[in-house]
Design an enzyme around this catalytic site. Structure first.
Site, short mmCIF file in Angstrom:
data_model
loop_
_atom_site.label_atom_id
_atom_site.label_comp_id
_atom_site.label_asym_id
_atom_site.label_seq_id
_atom_site.Cartn_x
_atom_site.Cartn_y
_atom_site.Cartn_z
N ASP A 112 0.84 -1.19 0.00
CA ASP A 112 0.00 0.00 0.00
C ASP A 112 0.89 1.26 0.00
OD1 ASP A 112 -3.14 0.66 0.61
OD2 ASP A 112 -1.87 2.04 1.74
N ASP A 253 -7.97 -7.20 -5.14
CA ASP A 253 -7.82 -5.87 -4.55
C ASP A 253 -8.64 -4.87 -5.35
OD1 ASP A 253 -6.87 -3.38 -3.59
OD2 ASP A 253 -4.92 -4.23 -3.13
N HIS A 281 -6.76 -7.10 -0.78
CA HIS A 281 -5.72 -6.11 -0.49
C HIS A 281 -4.76 -6.60 0.59
CE1 HIS A 281 -3.84 -2.21 -0.26
NE2 HIS A 281 -4.16 -2.07 1.01
#
Length: 301
Positions: A112, A253, A281
């Site tokens: 991320d 995701d 994710h």
């Protein structure tokens, strides 16, 4: 605070302005620097640290305002990508200068927002980086330009731009709560105690400022503060083409999708790629049973 699967010694680095950053420093050997994103913290690395600390020195910081780090108000800390990179610079200098960490041979593991932070730091210190592990992240401007995926456009605008978004973030912790539920953040439901541990550091409204500021700092165009940092980082990726890279990707995701994955593979065609069709994710929650052995073997090679 109950943190199942997190049997680690908490460490604290206090910056010159008195703000403290929490981090883990487990094991010995070549350093592996694990960088989380939003709305996560070092808890997400618990399984990887347990897997690697017998052979590697595992360092996992909590970004300021996240996890067990201090959570200053916006009058004391600039919640921007540039400030995050400065934080990482200060922490690694501390580890190298006073804690016996080597100046070279670091592996970056990024998820991320950890990708923009980690690769922006790497751009400053390319000689320190030996290997890269990329997990559902980016380190370049959105290949779609300023467009947000249609499914996410309305909720993204509400969370980023409106007073309702501020209430949802700060008062109701909606972003954190949804990110730990299927199908938004995971595909497999987290056990209750694990989900509670993910949420624990943001228990109070005043502890959630960083989560919203991360969303507001997402660069959509040249006028956004994070844009120049991310653009320069993307332009500098070529200098890492000779570094071994592993890409692990949860294909379910909703944000870091196959368009972003394709850009990584174009930039690093020699990368070792592991795709997980049943993972979202938080792929270290959904696919840890397959991803951890792959990362361990990659680091041994």
């Amino acid at each position: 605070m109950s943190l199942p699967g997190y049997p680690f010694t908490s460490r604290r680095f206090v910056r010159r302005d008195g703000i403290g950053q929490h981090y883990l420093d487990e094991g010995a050997g070549a350093p592996v620097l694990m960088l989380h994103g939003n709305p996560s913290w070092s808890y997400m690395w618990r399984r990887l640290i347990l897997c690697l600390r017998g052979e590697h020195r595992c360092v996992a910081p909590d970004h300021i305002g996240m996890g067990l780090s201090d959570k200053p108000g916006e009058d004391r800390y600039a919640y921007t990508l540039a400030s995050r990179v400065d934080d990482l610079d200060a922490l690694t200098e501390h580890l190298i200068g006073t804690q016996g960490a080597p100046a070279h041979g670091w592996t970056l593991v990024m998820h991320d927002w950890g990708g923009p932070i980690g690769m922006s730091w790497a751009r400053r210190h390319p000689e320190r980086v030996a290997r890269l592990v990329v997990l559902n992240t980016a380190a370049f401007p959105n290949p779609r330009g300023s467009r947000v995926r249609p499914l996410l456009r309305a909720p993204f605008w509400v969370l980023r731009e409106t007073r309702l978004g501020a209430r949802l973030f700060l008062r109701h912790n909606v972003f954190n709560r949804l990110a730990t539920l299927p199908p938004l953040g995971v595909r497999r439901r987290m056990p209750g105690p694990v989900r509670a541990a993910f949420l624990a550091p943001g228990e109070l409204p005043g502890q959630r400022v960083a989560v919203r500021r991360f969303v507001q700092d997402i660069p959509l165009g040249p006028g956004d503060p994070a844009w120049p940092v991310l653009e320069r980082t993307g332009e500098a990726l070529g200098q890492f083409a000779d570094r071994p890279m592993l890409i692990g990707w949860g294909l379910r995701d909703l944000v870091f999708d196959q368009v972003i994955l394709r850009r990584w593979r174009e930039r690093f065609p020699a990368a070792e790629v592991h795709l997980f069709r049943d993972a979202g994710h938080y792929l270290l929650e959904d696919a840890h049973d397959r991803l951890l052995p792959a990362i361990r073997a990659f680091l041994r090679d």
